[in-house]
Structures are given as structure tokens and as C-alpha cells.
Motif scaffolding. Structure first.
Motif, PDB file in Angstrom:
ATOM      1  N   ARG A  83      13.139  -8.066  -8.617  1.00  0.00           N
ATOM      2  CA  ARG A  83      12.309  -8.828  -7.866  1.00  0.00           C
ATOM      3  C   ARG A  83      12.135  -8.281  -6.498  1.00  0.00           C
ATOM      4  O   ARG A  83      10.916  -8.086  -6.122  1.00  0.00           O
ATOM      5  N   GLN A  84      13.098  -7.508  -5.936  1.00  0.00           N
ATOM      6  CA  GLN A  84      12.902  -6.968  -4.819  1.00  0.00           C
ATOM      7  C   GLN A  84      12.125  -5.649  -5.012  1.00  0.00           C
ATOM      8  O   GLN A  84      11.127  -5.502  -4.034  1.00  0.00           O
ATOM      9  N   LYS A  85      12.021  -4.991  -5.925  1.00  0.00           N
ATOM     10  CA  LYS A  85      11.315  -3.591  -6.300  1.00  0.00           C
ATOM     11  C   LYS A  85       9.870  -4.213  -6.442  1.00  0.00           C
ATOM     12  O   LYS A  85       8.815  -3.371  -5.980  1.00  0.00           O
ATOM     13  N   GLU A  86       9.596  -5.375  -7.102  1.00  0.00           N
ATOM     14  CA  GLU A  86       8.504  -5.779  -7.111  1.00  0.00           C
ATOM     15  C   GLU A  86       7.671  -6.342  -5.953  1.00  0.00           C
ATOM     16  O   GLU A  86       6.541  -5.907  -5.638  1.00  0.00           O
ATOM     17  N   LEU A  87       8.403  -6.950  -5.043  1.00  0.00           N
ATOM     18  CA  LEU A  87       7.774  -7.279  -3.926  1.00  0.00           C
ATOM     19  C   LEU A  87       7.409  -6.031  -3.030  1.00  0.00           C
ATOM     20  O   LEU A  87       6.443  -5.806  -2.033  1.00  0.00           O
ATOM     21  N   GLU A  88       8.219  -4.612  -3.011  1.00  0.00           N
ATOM     22  CA  GLU A  88       8.164  -3.618  -2.471  1.00  0.00           C
ATOM     23  C   GLU A  88       6.823  -3.081  -2.729  1.00  0.00           C
ATOM     24  O   GLU A  88       6.049  -2.484  -2.143  1.00  0.00           O
ATOM     25  N   LYS A  89       6.665  -2.847  -4.212  1.00  0.00           N
ATOM     26  CA  LYS A  89       5.254  -2.647  -4.726  1.00  0.00           C
ATOM     27  C   LYS A  89       4.137  -3.259  -4.290  1.00  0.00           C
ATOM     28  O   LYS A  89       3.077  -2.687  -3.998  1.00  0.00           O
ATOM     29  N   LYS A  98       3.809  -5.022  -1.576  1.00  0.00           N
ATOM     30  CA  LYS A  98       3.766  -4.321  -0.019  1.00  0.00           C
ATOM     31  C   LYS A  98       3.079  -2.885   0.044  1.00  0.00           C
ATOM     32  O   LYS A  98       2.189  -2.885   0.940  1.00  0.00           O
ATOM     33  N   ALA A  99       3.445  -2.283  -0.687  1.00  0.00           N
ATOM     34  CA  ALA A  99       2.852  -0.907  -0.781  1.00  0.00           C
ATOM     35  C   ALA A  99       1.472  -0.820  -1.348  1.00  0.00           C
ATOM     36  O   ALA A  99       0.462  -0.257  -0.775  1.00  0.00           O
ATOM     37  N   ARG A 100       0.955  -1.760  -2.300  1.00  0.00           N
ATOM     38  CA  ARG A 100      -0.302  -1.932  -2.364  1.00  0.00           C
ATOM     39  C   ARG A 100      -1.384  -2.528  -1.131  1.00  0.00           C
ATOM     40  O   ARG A 100      -2.201  -2.017  -1.156  1.00  0.00           O
ATOM     41  N   GLU A 101      -0.584  -3.526  -0.634  1.00  0.00           N
ATOM     42  CA  GLU A 101      -1.358  -4.194   0.323  1.00  0.00           C
ATOM     43  C   GLU A 101      -1.513  -2.925   1.624  1.00  0.00           C
ATOM     44  O   GLU A 101      -2.447  -2.890   1.920  1.00  0.00           O
ATOM     45  N   ARG A 102      -0.627  -2.192   1.795  1.00  0.00           N
ATOM     46  CA  ARG A 102      -0.713  -0.933   2.675  1.00  0.00           C
ATOM     47  C   ARG A 102      -1.783  -0.096   2.223  1.00  0.00           C
ATOM     48  O   ARG A 102      -2.425   0.395   3.216  1.00  0.00           O
ATOM     49  N   ASP A 103      -1.805   0.132   1.101  1.00  0.00           N
ATOM     50  CA  ASP A 103      -3.088   1.203   0.573  1.00  0.00           C
ATOM     51  C   ASP A 103      -4.348   0.461   0.866  1.00  0.00           C
ATOM     52  O   ASP A 103      -5.250   1.273   1.197  1.00  0.00           O
TER      53      ASP A 103
END
Length: 368
Positions: A122-128, A130-135
Motif C-alpha cells: 500500500r505504501q508503494k502504491e501511495l508513492e507511485k 504521489k510520483a504521478r501527481e508530481r509528473d
């Protein structure tokens, strides 16, 4: 060792003189390390299970966890383990990577490290996410920068154009005007018409001079309006970036005025233990003044001796930690396996937005 509980001192004395106890002593004497390791492992498993289920990933004092552990009737005493003191056991947990350990003036504090595969996934999904939001934000920022650059280029081009006065060096020279993208033939016809009809009226010099000034004023107004729009976009982006930078960090102090909390210590007396109250004042970041629901007593409690309270579905909560810290929401559902809840923000600029998979300790019931 014998796993037998005696009723009183006389029963313990009789048990020590019994044949079964003597036989167990002989077995333990042959391999004392195995017994010590067995009780140490059992103590460590039960202690960590209590820390995980009771406090989660919150930072808590080791004495608080140990006092709750020894409250169980069939707990294992520490003198049967390889650790002589609770401080040694706390340091061992830090060295082995079971907990985050730090020492303060108030004593040793521990924080459970959750290594459950489901939690890590679940933490990895949240990090992904957040990365999409940053992109997306970076692409949006690049588009805005490109728009600003093009606007500056257009402004520079219009600034390079200079309007001059209409001057005639020879009064007898013919004057010809060419409007739009007309052909050379049209220009010749206009010259001939001007020569045939010298009495034709031409626009005055003052009117010709006024036209460029009007165009300049229109272009300046359009540039100022575009600048205002660009500045508004930049302000919105800066506000969103500041909000995410502020709220993405998990802070240690989650106390807020107007939330319902539960007291989890016996040091203030049995009548306050496991009782609920409302936070009415904050002394500093970690100490709050709580008015108890039963009796209206006012007490001063440290954050480590308090925990959040979950209301029933449909009731309002305050998000005390995480991305939407400070927002008021409505409880929608809970996930008992992952110790998380789904809420819907009901007030403010994010009204109507769903916040999913929020930990229990990051939300608390709103005082009515």
C-alpha cells in the motif's frame, strides 16, 4: 518453568518441594540456555503483538507498553528472559530493527516498524500515486512557463515597433496610401486616381497619429490582463505546492482543540483511565488540557497518554495528521484488517473529496 500458578506462599513452598518441580530443575540444569531462549522469544512476541495492535505506528513510551503487558494474567516475567531491565530490552529492539528507539528526558520511546507485505504494498502504491501527481504538476508548470515565454516574446515584438510622424519633404509630391495586402496594380490605380482628382480629401495627420496610440493602449491593456491571469495561475500553483509540502509530512504533534480523545494511563487515577474527554486548550505541542465527559473534570495530559477516538458512521471527524491535516470530514467506512478508515471532507475548499485509507491515529471524533 513448571507453568504452574500457586495460590499463596505456602502453595509455592510445597510446589518447590514436590517431585515434579525437582525433575524440571534437573531438565533445566542440563540445558538452561534453551529455556531462557524460549521465554525470551515468547516475551518478545507478546510484547510486539501488544505494541502493534494497541498503539500501531505511534511513538509511545516503553513503560506505558510494559505496564499494559504485565496487566495480563498469564504474562511472562522479565526475570525469566535474557534481558535484565526494560531499557536493555528497548535497546535490543532498536538494534534488531523491530522499532525506532530514542531516548529523551522523559525516558525511552519506541515506535513500531510495520513490515507487513500488505502495508508495504500500500505504501508503494501511495508513492507511485504521489510520483504521478508530481509528473502532472511538472507538466502543468512547463506549460505555464511556455505560455509566459511566448507572452514575453510577443510583448518584446510589439515594443520594438516604433511609430513616427508623417513628414513631407516636398509639398508638391503626391501622397499615396495603401491599405491591407493589395496588389501593385491597385496601388497604381490609386496613384492615378489621386492625380486625376487632386481635390480628394485625405485623413489628417492628427488622426493618423492618434491611431497608433490607440493600438498601443489596446495592446498594453491586453498585456496587463494576460499578466494578471498568469499571476493568478502562478499563485494557485504555488498555493497547491505549499499545501502538499506542508501536509505530506507526518508530524509528531497531532493534538488539536475541539477533538475527542481517550486517556490511556493510570497515573492520573483509575477514574480517568480509559475515559474520554474533549481537548479545550494546548499548553504546548505535546501537552493538552482535557475536560472529561463524565464529571467535567479538567486535567492536563501528555500526548503519549492520549489516543484518538473513532465515531460511528456519518459522524464528523477532524483529520489531525497527514495530507488533509486540519480538515473536517464525515466517517464513511473502516478497514479493520489494515486499521484504516475512509472519510469524506465536508467543509472548506476540499468539500466533497474522498480521503481513503487514513490510519486510525490520524483522525479523531469532532467535539459537538
Amino acid at each position: 518453568m513448571c507453568q504452574k500458578q500457586c495460590r499463596d506462599e505456602n502453595g509455592f513452598k510445597c510446589h518447590c518441594m514436590s517431585e515434579s518441580h525437582q525433575r524440571q530443575l534437573l531438565i533445566a540444569g542440563e540445558n538452561p540456555a534453551s529455556f531462557n531462549n524460549y521465554f525470551s522469544d515468547e516475551f518478545q512476541k507478546e510484547f510486539m503483538q501488544l505494541l502493534k495492535s494497541r498503539f500501531g505506528t505511534k511513538r509511545v513510551q516503553n513503560n506505558v507498553v510494559y505496564n499494559e503487558y504485565i496487566g495480563f494474567k498469564e504474562h511472562i516475567h522479565m526475570n525469566a528472559t535474557r534481558w535484565e531491565t526494560l531499557s536493555q530490552f528497548t535497546k535490543w529492539l532498536g538494534r534488531e530493527g523491530y522499532c525506532k528507539v530514542d531516548q529523551t528526558e522523559k525516558g525511552w520511546f519506541i515506535q513500531y516498524i510495520d513490515r507487513d507485505p500488505r502495508v508495504l504494498a500500500r505504501q508503494k502504491e501511495l508513492e507511485k500515486a504521489k510520483a504521478r501527481e508530481r509528473d502532472d504538476e511538472e507538466r502543468h508548470a512547463k506549460n505555464i512557463e511556455e505560455m509566459v515565454r511566448k507572452g514575453k516574446e510577443k510583448e518584446a515584438q510589439t515594443a520594438n515597433v516604433e511609430c513616427t510622424e508623417l513628414k513631407r519633404t516636398n509639398d508638391e509630391e503626391k501622397v499615396a496610401f495603401k491599405f491591407g495586402a493589395s496588389s501593385s496594380s491597385s496601388g497604381v490605380s490609386e496613384e492615378t486616381s489621386a492625380a486625376v482628382k487632386p481635390t480628394k480629401s485625405f485623413p489628417s495627420i492628427s488622426s493618423i497619429q492618434s491611431q497608433p496610440s490607440k493600438r498601443k493602449s489596446k495592446s498594453s491593456n491586453s498585456d496587463s490582463n494576460s499578466k494578471k491571469k498568469k499571476s493568478a495561475l502562478e499563485e494557485i500553483i504555488a498555493h497547491e505546492q505549499a499545501r502538499k509540502k506542508k501536509n505530506n509530512t507526518i508530524v509528531e504533534n497531532w493534538l488539536r482543540v475541539g477533538i475527542v480523545v481517550k486517556v490511556t494511563t493510570k497515573r492520573l487515577g483509575e477514574r480517568f483511565n480509559k475515559k474520554k474527554g474533549v481537548v479545550v486548550e494546548l499548553q504546548d505541542r505535546f501537552i493538552a488540557t482535557v475536560v472529561m465527559n463524565n464529571g467535567g473534570d479538567k486535567i492536563k495530559v501528555d500526548q503519549t497518554h492520549l489516543e484518538t477516538v473513532l465515531p460511528t458512521f456519518g459522524k464528523k471527524v477532524v483529520i489531525v495528521n497527514g495530507e488533509y491535516r486540519g480538515e473536517i470530514a464525515v466517517m464513511k467506512s473502516i478497514n479493520m484488517e489494515e486499521f484504516t478508515a475512509d472519510v469524506e471532507i465536508c467543509e472548506g475548499r476540499y468539500a466533497g473529496r474522498m480521503a481513503k485509507s487514513i490510519k486510525y491515529e490520524h483522525i479523531s471524533k469532532k467535539a459537538e
